[in-house]
Design a protein around this motif. Structure first.
Motif, PDB file in Angstrom:
ATOM      1  N   GLY A 153      -3.304 -27.685 -16.613  1.00 26.50           N
ATOM      2  CA  GLY A 153      -2.665 -27.839 -17.924  1.00 26.50           C
ATOM      3  C   GLY A 153      -3.666 -28.281 -18.981  1.00 26.50           C
ATOM      4  O   GLY A 153      -4.736 -27.697 -19.108  1.00 26.50           O
ATOM      5  N   ASP A 154      -3.309 -29.359 -19.692  1.00 24.16           N
ATOM      6  CA  ASP A 154      -4.147 -29.817 -20.799  1.00 24.16           C
ATOM      7  C   ASP A 154      -5.292 -30.732 -20.362  1.00 24.16           C
ATOM      8  O   ASP A 154      -6.099 -31.148 -21.200  1.00 24.16           O
ATOM      9  N   THR A 155      -5.357 -31.061 -19.084  1.00 28.49           N
ATOM     10  CA  THR A 155      -6.450 -31.922 -18.613  1.00 28.49           C
ATOM     11  C   THR A 155      -7.774 -31.174 -18.758  1.00 28.49           C
ATOM     12  O   THR A 155      -7.902 -30.045 -18.292  1.00 28.49           O
ATOM     13  N   PRO A 156      -8.748 -31.792 -19.427  1.00 28.59           N
ATOM     14  CA  PRO A 156     -10.027 -31.089 -19.581  1.00 28.59           C
ATOM     15  C   PRO A 156     -10.733 -30.864 -18.234  1.00 28.59           C
ATOM     16  O   PRO A 156     -10.650 -31.716 -17.348  1.00 28.59           O
ATOM     17  N   VAL A 157     -11.366 -29.720 -18.121  1.00 30.56           N
ATOM     18  CA  VAL A 157     -12.105 -29.413 -16.899  1.00 30.56           C
ATOM     19  C   VAL A 157     -13.567 -29.117 -17.226  1.00 30.56           C
ATOM     20  O   VAL A 157     -13.895 -28.611 -18.298  1.00 30.56           O
ATOM     21  N   SER A 206     -10.661 -39.982 -25.145  1.00 34.86           N
ATOM     22  CA  SER A 206     -10.349 -38.697 -24.512  1.00 34.86           C
ATOM     23  C   SER A 206     -10.502 -38.809 -22.995  1.00 34.86           C
ATOM     24  O   SER A 206     -11.249 -39.635 -22.498  1.00 34.86           O
ATOM     25  N   GLN A 207      -9.779 -37.959 -22.257  1.00 30.20           N
ATOM     26  CA  GLN A 207      -9.779 -37.989 -20.788  1.00 30.20           C
ATOM     27  C   GLN A 207     -11.127 -37.541 -20.220  1.00 30.20           C
ATOM     28  O   GLN A 207     -11.747 -36.639 -20.770  1.00 30.20           O
ATOM     29  N   THR A 208     -11.527 -38.120 -19.094  1.00 35.54           N
ATOM     30  CA  THR A 208     -12.710 -37.625 -18.385  1.00 35.54           C
ATOM     31  C   THR A 208     -12.361 -36.282 -17.764  1.00 35.54           C
ATOM     32  O   THR A 208     -11.332 -36.156 -17.109  1.00 35.54           O
ATOM     33  N   PRO A 209     -13.214 -35.278 -17.952  1.00 32.57           N
ATOM     34  CA  PRO A 209     -12.899 -33.977 -17.360  1.00 32.57           C
ATOM     35  C   PRO A 209     -12.901 -34.019 -15.833  1.00 32.57           C
ATOM     36  O   PRO A 209     -13.673 -34.770 -15.237  1.00 32.57           O
ATOM     37  N   VAL A 210     -12.036 -33.220 -15.250  1.00 37.64           N
ATOM     38  CA  VAL A 210     -12.054 -33.021 -13.803  1.00 37.64           C
ATOM     39  C   VAL A 210     -13.157 -32.004 -13.522  1.00 37.64           C
ATOM     40  O   VAL A 210     -13.227 -30.952 -14.164  1.00 37.64           O
ATOM     41  N   LYS A 211     -14.032 -32.337 -12.577  1.00 34.30           N
ATOM     42  CA  LYS A 211     -15.157 -31.440 -12.274  1.00 34.30           C
ATOM     43  C   LYS A 211     -14.747 -30.466 -11.174  1.00 34.30           C
ATOM     44  O   LYS A 211     -14.411 -30.884 -10.066  1.00 34.30           O
ATOM     45  N   PHE A 248     -12.054 -21.984 -25.144  1.00 33.04           N
ATOM     46  CA  PHE A 248     -10.918 -22.640 -24.492  1.00 33.04           C
ATOM     47  C   PHE A 248     -10.900 -24.117 -24.885  1.00 33.04           C
ATOM     48  O   PHE A 248     -11.890 -24.828 -24.684  1.00 33.04           O
ATOM     49  N   PRO A 249      -9.786 -24.600 -25.404  1.00 29.42           N
ATOM     50  CA  PRO A 249      -9.755 -25.990 -25.892  1.00 29.42           C
ATOM     51  C   PRO A 249     -10.009 -27.034 -24.809  1.00 29.42           C
ATOM     52  O   PRO A 249     -10.527 -28.104 -25.109  1.00 29.42           O
ATOM     53  N   ASN A 250      -9.656 -26.754 -23.559  1.00 33.34           N
ATOM     54  CA  ASN A 250      -9.785 -27.775 -22.516  1.00 33.34           C
ATOM     55  C   ASN A 250     -10.948 -27.544 -21.565  1.00 33.34           C
ATOM     56  O   ASN A 250     -11.028 -28.183 -20.526  1.00 33.34           O
ATOM     57  N   LEU A 251     -11.820 -26.628 -21.927  1.00 38.25           N
ATOM     58  CA  LEU A 251     -13.019 -26.425 -21.119  1.00 38.25           C
ATOM     59  C   LEU A 251     -14.131 -27.299 -21.708  1.00 38.25           C
ATOM     60  O   LEU A 251     -14.714 -26.991 -22.743  1.00 38.25           O
ATOM     61  N   ALA A 252     -14.385 -28.436 -21.020  1.00 35.04           N
ATOM     62  CA  ALA A 252     -15.294 -29.435 -21.589  1.00 35.04           C
ATOM     63  C   ALA A 252     -16.752 -29.022 -21.457  1.00 35.04           C
ATOM     64  O   ALA A 252     -17.578 -29.313 -22.323  1.00 35.04           O
ATOM     65  N   LYS A 253     -17.086 -28.330 -20.351  1.00 34.90           N
ATOM     66  CA  LYS A 253     -18.501 -28.062 -20.073  1.00 34.90           C
ATOM     67  C   LYS A 253     -18.613 -27.027 -18.961  1.00 34.90           C
ATOM     68  O   LYS A 253     -17.736 -26.961 -18.099  1.00 34.90           O
ATOM     69  N   VAL A 254     -19.686 -26.244 -18.979  1.00 30.89           N
ATOM     70  CA  VAL A 254     -19.955 -25.310 -17.887  1.00 30.89           C
ATOM     71  C   VAL A 254     -21.413 -25.490 -17.469  1.00 30.89           C
ATOM     72  O   VAL A 254     -22.310 -25.477 -18.313  1.00 30.89           O
ATOM     73  N   GLU A 255     -21.614 -25.686 -16.161  1.00 30.75           N
ATOM     74  CA  GLU A 255     -22.988 -25.727 -15.652  1.00 30.75           C
ATOM     75  C   GLU A 255     -23.115 -24.694 -14.549  1.00 30.75           C
ATOM     76  O   GLU A 255     -22.183 -24.496 -13.776  1.00 30.75           O
ATOM     77  N   ILE A 256     -24.258 -24.044 -14.451  1.00 29.99           N
ATOM     78  CA  ILE A 256     -24.460 -23.068 -13.381  1.00 29.99           C
ATOM     79  C   ILE A 256     -25.719 -23.420 -12.592  1.00 29.99           C
ATOM     80  O   ILE A 256     -26.582 -24.152 -13.087  1.00 29.99           O
ATOM     81  N   GLY A 257     -25.790 -22.888 -11.370  1.00 29.04           N
ATOM     82  CA  GLY A 257     -26.991 -23.112 -10.584  1.00 29.04           C
ATOM     83  C   GLY A 257     -26.922 -22.447  -9.232  1.00 29.04           C
ATOM     84  O   GLY A 257     -25.894 -21.887  -8.854  1.00 29.04           O
TER      85      GLY A 257
END
Ligand code: NAI
Length: 327
Positions: free
Chosen positions: A31-35, A1-6, A61-70
């Motif tokens: 698009g379909d690139t994971p973020v 799988s693709q590395t997500p764009v941060k 969301f299928p292409n939302l790989a991760k969410v971090e907050i701070g």
């Protein structure tokens, strides 16, 4: 799988981000690139931001790989490929321009330094938070290791507002309106240029053929649209500002279409007489993630006067932040 764009987004619990984050996560950006979303807020807004993150989770969301907050830019910006700097200090009643510039100066010096230290080498930094052009100037000046070409400020909303006004005036589709340039500052002095814009391949100004409408209706409508929206809703532009932020970053990453260009405030190389180093809006084409200012456009006397006035305002702002020791 693709590395997500941060993708870092600041002001993430604010009004614009309540649209923006969901557009990014649903694929409008890449698009379909994971973020992977990295969301920055000030400490008191983190609880509200947690609520927004719950809603992001609930969209699955299928292409939302991760969410971090701070609330620490050095953590949130670590390794990011894109940074959308939306959070800013709004002008409050009784605030002078100097107060506004110094309040925002503190934010954008800190964020510029943090990006310089921890962002990915290819980071693209787009400033939406106002005063956007000068905030971008402050950010790039505090990030000496990041090439200046990797900073920009948003004038895409102004471009899209101008397109919509022209389409309505001529009774055509917005798709027929191309090469819409905003010159100068994202402020009331900005200059939306109909002489170089095209409608179905022909000069927009010629087809409108009404200089009085251009001067007394079109330009003020575009330049003061933000105030009109505040008047109507009580709030500053939200969804349209989010849409413009996504569209600008999308095109910056993926390129502009043939035979068209977009408006972006970028670091001037002296083109069109705009002093070097100012972050001023230009027509740009983009390929392989790099923008180029469209050269050789005809600037008539009317346009020259308008561009010079807006650029003079940017030079004043640079002078003010220089005196405040922010750059
Ligand atoms: P908002 O006030 O609803 O949200 C701003 C958020 O930024 C707040 O949640 C606040 O806590 C946060 N924030 C403040 N300082 C921060 C910091 N140091 N780090 C991280 N977050 C911080 O404002 P809204 O409506 O979302 O607008 C945001 C900005 O965008 C404003 O400056 C506004 O003037 C500007 N804007 C720009 C447009 C453009 O075309 N360039 C169009 C519309 C708005």
């Amino acid at each position: 799988s693709q590395t997500p764009v941060k993708v870092a987004v600041t002001g993430a619990a604010g009004q614009i981000c309540y649209s923006l984050l969901f557009r990014i996560a649903s694929g409008a950006l890449l698009g379909d690139t994971p973020v992977e979303l990295r969301l920055l807020e000030i400490t008191p807004a983190l609880k509200a931001l947690e609520g927004v993150v719950m809603e992001l989770d609930d969209c699955a969301f299928p292409n939302l790989a991760k969410v971090e907050i701070g609330d620490d830019p050095e953590k949130v910006f670590d390794g990011v490929n894109m940074a959308m700097l939306v959070g800013a200090m709004p002008r409050k009643a009784g605030m002078e321009r100097g107060d506004l510039l110094s309040a925002n100066g503190a934010i954008f010096t800190a964020q510029g330094k943090a990006l310089n230290k921890v962002a990915a080498d290819d980071v693209k930094v787009l400033v939406t938070g106002n005063p956007a052009n000068t905030n971008a100037l402050i950010a790039y000046s505090n990030a000496p290791d990041i090439p200046k070409e990797q900073f920009a400020a948003l004038t895409r909303l102004d471009q899209d507002r101008a397109k919509a006004q022209v389409a309505q005036k001529l009774g055509v589709s917005v798709n027929d309106v191309k090469k819409m340039t905003i010159w100068g500052n994202h402020s009331a002095t900005q200059y939306p240029d109909l002489f170089n814009a095209e409608v179905n391949g022909r000069s927009a100004a010629e087809q409108i053929n009404d200089q009085a409408w251009i001067e007394s209706t079109f330009i003020p409508t575009v330049a003061k649209r933000g105030a009109a929206i505040i008047d109507a809703t009580g709030l500053s532009s939200r969804a349209s500002a989010a849409n413009a932020t996504v569209s600008c970053m999308h095109d910056w990453a993926l390129g502009t279409p043939e035979n068209d260009w977009v408006s972006m405030a970028v670091v001037s190389d002296g083109s069109y007489g705009v002093p070097e180093g100012l972050v001023s809006s230009f027509p740009v084409t983009i390929k392989d993630g790099k923008w180029e200012i469209v050269q050789g456009l005809d600037i008539n006397d009317f346009s020259r006067g308008k561009i010079d006035a807006s650029v003079a305002e940017l030079a004043d702002e640079r002078q003010a932040v220089t005196e405040l020791g922010l750059i």
